[in-house]
Design a protein around this motif. Structure first.
Motif, PDB file in Angstrom:
ATOM      1  N   GLU A 169       0.850  -1.191   0.000  1.00 59.46           N
ATOM      2  CA  GLU A 169       0.000   0.000   0.000  1.00 59.46           C
ATOM      3  C   GLU A 169       0.885   1.241   0.000  1.00 59.46           C
ATOM      4  O   GLU A 169       1.526   1.552   1.004  1.00 59.46           O
ATOM      5  CB  GLU A 169      -0.916   0.025   1.225  1.00 59.46           C
ATOM      6  CG  GLU A 169      -1.831   1.248   1.242  1.00 59.46           C
ATOM      7  CD  GLU A 169      -2.662   1.358   2.504  1.00 59.46           C
ATOM      8  OE1 GLU A 169      -3.374   2.370   2.658  1.00 59.46           O
ATOM      9  OE2 GLU A 169      -2.582   0.438   3.357  1.00 59.46           O
ATOM     10  N   THR A 203       2.077   5.184   0.116  1.00 58.85           N
ATOM     11  CA  THR A 203       1.632   6.354   0.869  1.00 58.85           C
ATOM     12  C   THR A 203       1.155   7.431  -0.111  1.00 58.85           C
ATOM     13  O   THR A 203       1.187   7.255  -1.331  1.00 58.85           O
ATOM     14  CB  THR A 203       2.783   6.924   1.708  1.00 58.85           C
ATOM     15  OG1 THR A 203       3.840   7.344   0.813  1.00 58.85           O
ATOM     16  CG2 THR A 203       3.319   5.890   2.673  1.00 58.85           C
ATOM     17  N   GLN A 204       0.762   8.542   0.440  1.00 54.26           N
ATOM     18  CA  GLN A 204       0.430   9.689  -0.391  1.00 54.26           C
ATOM     19  C   GLN A 204       1.687  10.138  -1.149  1.00 54.26           C
ATOM     20  O   GLN A 204       2.810   9.870  -0.706  1.00 54.26           O
ATOM     21  CB  GLN A 204      -0.058  10.850   0.477  1.00 54.26           C
ATOM     22  CG  GLN A 204      -1.300  10.556   1.298  1.00 54.26           C
ATOM     23  CD  GLN A 204      -1.611  11.706   2.227  1.00 54.26           C
ATOM     24  OE1 GLN A 204      -2.254  12.688   1.836  1.00 54.26           O
ATOM     25  NE2 GLN A 204      -1.147  11.605   3.466  1.00 54.26           N
ATOM     26  N   THR A 264      -9.784   9.680   5.817  1.00 51.46           N
ATOM     27  CA  THR A 264      -9.065   9.976   4.591  1.00 51.46           C
ATOM     28  C   THR A 264      -7.693   9.306   4.645  1.00 51.46           C
ATOM     29  O   THR A 264      -7.226   8.867   5.702  1.00 51.46           O
ATOM     30  CB  THR A 264      -8.867  11.478   4.414  1.00 51.46           C
ATOM     31  OG1 THR A 264      -7.997  11.960   5.454  1.00 51.46           O
ATOM     32  CG2 THR A 264     -10.203  12.218   4.476  1.00 51.46           C
ATOM     33  N   LYS A 265      -7.040   9.230   3.511  1.00 55.68           N
ATOM     34  CA  LYS A 265      -5.690   8.670   3.452  1.00 55.68           C
ATOM     35  C   LYS A 265      -4.747   9.450   4.368  1.00 55.68           C
ATOM     36  O   LYS A 265      -3.921   8.868   5.073  1.00 55.68           O
ATOM     37  CB  LYS A 265      -5.183   8.729   2.006  1.00 55.68           C
ATOM     38  CG  LYS A 265      -3.824   8.113   1.767  1.00 55.68           C
ATOM     39  CD  LYS A 265      -3.906   6.612   1.647  1.00 55.68           C
ATOM     40  CE  LYS A 265      -2.630   6.033   1.070  1.00 55.68           C
ATOM     41  NZ  LYS A 265      -2.651   4.560   1.056  1.00 55.68           N
ATOM     42  N   ASP A 266      -4.890  10.768   4.368  1.00 54.52           N
ATOM     43  CA  ASP A 266      -4.034  11.598   5.209  1.00 54.52           C
ATOM     44  C   ASP A 266      -4.284  11.313   6.682  1.00 54.52           C
ATOM     45  O   ASP A 266      -3.330  11.209   7.469  1.00 54.52           O
ATOM     46  CB  ASP A 266      -4.279  13.079   4.912  1.00 54.52           C
ATOM     47  CG  ASP A 266      -3.263  13.979   5.615  1.00 54.52           C
ATOM     48  OD1 ASP A 266      -2.049  13.789   5.383  1.00 54.52           O
ATOM     49  OD2 ASP A 266      -3.676  14.862   6.388  1.00 54.52           O
ATOM     50  N   GLN A 274      -5.400   8.551   8.009  1.00 55.43           N
ATOM     51  CA  GLN A 274      -4.855   7.224   8.310  1.00 55.43           C
ATOM     52  C   GLN A 274      -3.347   7.300   8.546  1.00 55.43           C
ATOM     53  O   GLN A 274      -2.823   6.696   9.486  1.00 55.43           O
ATOM     54  CB  GLN A 274      -5.159   6.266   7.164  1.00 55.43           C
ATOM     55  CG  GLN A 274      -6.630   5.935   6.988  1.00 55.43           C
ATOM     56  CD  GLN A 274      -6.863   5.062   5.761  1.00 55.43           C
ATOM     57  OE1 GLN A 274      -6.126   4.125   5.499  1.00 55.43           O
ATOM     58  NE2 GLN A 274      -7.897   5.387   4.997  1.00 55.43           N
ATOM     59  N   GLU A 275      -2.671   8.041   7.691  1.00 53.74           N
ATOM     60  CA  GLU A 275      -1.210   8.126   7.809  1.00 53.74           C
ATOM     61  C   GLU A 275      -0.789   8.908   9.049  1.00 53.74           C
ATOM     62  O   GLU A 275       0.234   8.596   9.667  1.00 53.74           O
ATOM     63  CB  GLU A 275      -0.625   8.725   6.540  1.00 53.74           C
ATOM     64  CG  GLU A 275      -0.768   7.805   5.339  1.00 53.74           C
ATOM     65  CD  GLU A 275      -0.118   8.348   4.085  1.00 53.74           C
ATOM     66  OE1 GLU A 275       0.563   9.398   4.174  1.00 53.74           O
ATOM     67  OE2 GLU A 275      -0.270   7.717   3.025  1.00 53.74           O
TER      68      GLU A 275
END
Length: 265
Positions: free
Chosen positions: A4, A6-7, A133-135, A137-138
């Protein structure tokens, strides 16, 4: 398990290439140009690679907590012990050192298991979880926080629990085991991607920590026995400073038959 990403730009600096055997450990086997000689089984040939090469790494298989928290603490203690053994300030594996060696061996072995088998996502029945959101999660992962998305938790987020579970069982199973420091005058050791059930931890080209072996300077035949075990148990590769000065035999002599019963793995 599928990697997976990252951004773009990896803004939260999550570790993507995660070393199975620590980079600091590989560096102790480098030659003058900063590389090690590695035999890659699927290529059936040897290469010269630096310790930061991705072949030594899993690709974001475990989470940041396991990488920079749990794993780093175990690694740091072992690297300090390794330096002390090399310098001669530690000459035997006592009770304190035994715990450090066994935690490290279990970590190394468990990371290899993660890399080869992955960690499956976990469905949380009856729990939907927030939409993140992806952000978001990170950010949570970078702060070593567990989270769920759409009723499931990513397998890598549970890695630290597996690390501790395997480690605790290993420590119980090895209570009666004593480790020894094996030193070689001229012949050099091979390091596999995993020793699997053989309880050996390479420290430097001419030093290894071996279960059920007294502290000693070992013979060429004994080094060859350890190297043969390393080659036989490696799943993808093995490396050394110079493979040409690493003797090998086809049968393992009795002092190196200590294996870990891995029924709990």
């Amino acid at each position: 398990m599928k990697f997976e990403p990252t951004q773009p730009g990896n803004p939260h600096r999550l570790t993507l290439d995660q070393h199975v055997f620590p980079k600091a450990g590989i560096q102790r086997f480098t030659n003058l140009d900063g590389s090690v000689e590695i035999f890659v089984k699927k290529l059936n040939r040897a290469l010269q690679l630096r310790p930061n090469n991705s072949i030594f790494c899993a690709k974001r298989v475990w989470d940041q907590k396991t990488e920079s928290g749990v794993g780093k603490r175990i690694e740091d203690r072992f690297q300090a012990l390794a330096r002390a053994i090399i310098s001669g300030s530690v000459t035997t594996i006592g009770i304190f050192e035994k715990r450090i060696v066994e935690e490290f061996f279990s970590l190394w072995r468990t990371r290899h298991k993660f890399k080869t088998e992955g960690l499956a996502d976990i469905s949380l029945h009856g729990i939907t979880g927030a939409s993140l959101t992806k952000d978001q999660q990170e950010i949570l992962e970078s702060n070593h926080t567990l989270y769920a998305v759409d009723g499931a938790m990513k397998g890598r987020l549970m890695a630290s629990l597996h690390i501790f579970g395997y480690q605790n069982q290993f420590l119980l199973d090895t209570q009666s085991i004593q480790w020894g420091i094996a030193r070689s005058y001229s012949d050099e050791f091979i390091v596999p991607d995993s020793f699997d059930d053989m309880m050996i931890v390479p420290v430097s080209p001419r030093i290894a920590i071996v279960a059920d072996l007294p502290d000693s300077v070992i013979t060429r035949d004994q080094v060859a026995a350890i190297n043969q075990a390393a080659m036989a148990r490696a799943s993808d590769y093995y490396f050394a400073r110079r493979l040409s000065v690493c003797p090998v035999v086809r049968e393992i002599s009795p002092p190196f038959e200590r294996r870990f019963d891995d029924r709990s793995y």
